[in-house]
Write an enzyme that holds these catalytic residues in place. Sequence first.
Site: not given
Ligand code: E4P
Length: 218
Positions: A87
Site C-alpha cells: 500500500k
Molecule cells: C483503508 O485502506 C484506509 O486506510 C481506511 O479505510 C481509512 O479509513 P478512515 O478514514 O476511517 O481512517
Amino acid sequence: MKFFIDTANLDQIKEAQDLGVLDGVTTNPSLMAKEGISGEENIINHYKKICEIVDGDVSAEVIATDYEGVIKEGEALAALHPQIVVKIPMIKDGVKAIKYLSGKGIKTNCTLVFSPGQALLAAKAGATYVSPFIGRLDDISTDGVELIAQIVDIYSYYGFETEVLAASIRHTMHIIQCMEAGADVATCPLNAILGLLNHPLTDIGLEKFLADYKSVNG
Ligand code: E4P
C-alpha cells in the site's frame, strides 16, 4: 464485488473470515497503532498472522515517502507472503514506485486518493487497487460515493484494470452506495459488514416461522 475488512484486529478478522464472505484485509499505520503493534519485527509478524487467517489480499502500508525507500520497503513487504499487497500513498514518488513495483509483478494499492485525477495517475502507473477515501470526503461536505462513481466511469471508458477499492467506509449504507456506484471492492469495518445482516422483517418472519412450527410440533 469483493469485501475486505478494514482493521488490524485479529479477532475481528477471524470473525469476518468465519462468516465466509471475506476476500481480504486492509491495514494502515493508524490501524496497526490502534492494536498496539510497534517495532519492525512485531509489525512483520502481525502481517504474517493476518495472512494465515484470510485467503485473499492483505494490504500492508509503506512508511517511506521517497522513491528508493518506498521500493525497498515495498519489496520487503511483498516478500513476506504471496498475499501481501504493498500500500503506497498518492504522492509523486509513490506513483513512480507503483510503476516500478507493478512492472516487477508486485501488487500495489494506491492509498489516500481523493480525486479522479489522482485515480487516473494510479491506474496509469499500474496499481492493482486504487483506494478513494469516501468517509473522509463526506467529513468535509464532499460526496465520497460520487467520487467512486466518477472513477468507475473513467476506468471503464479507458479499460483500466486497476480495481476501485472503496475505503474509509463508515457504515452499512456506504457499502450499498458503493455497490450501486460499481466499486470492485469495499473495505469495511466489521460492524458495517454485520449491519448488512439486519432487517426487522427478517426477525419478525423468523419468529413467526419458529412459533408456527412449535404450534404443531410442540
Ligand atoms: C483503508 O485502506 C484506509 O486506510 C481506511 O479505510 C481509512 O479509513 P478512515 O478514514 O476511517 O481512517
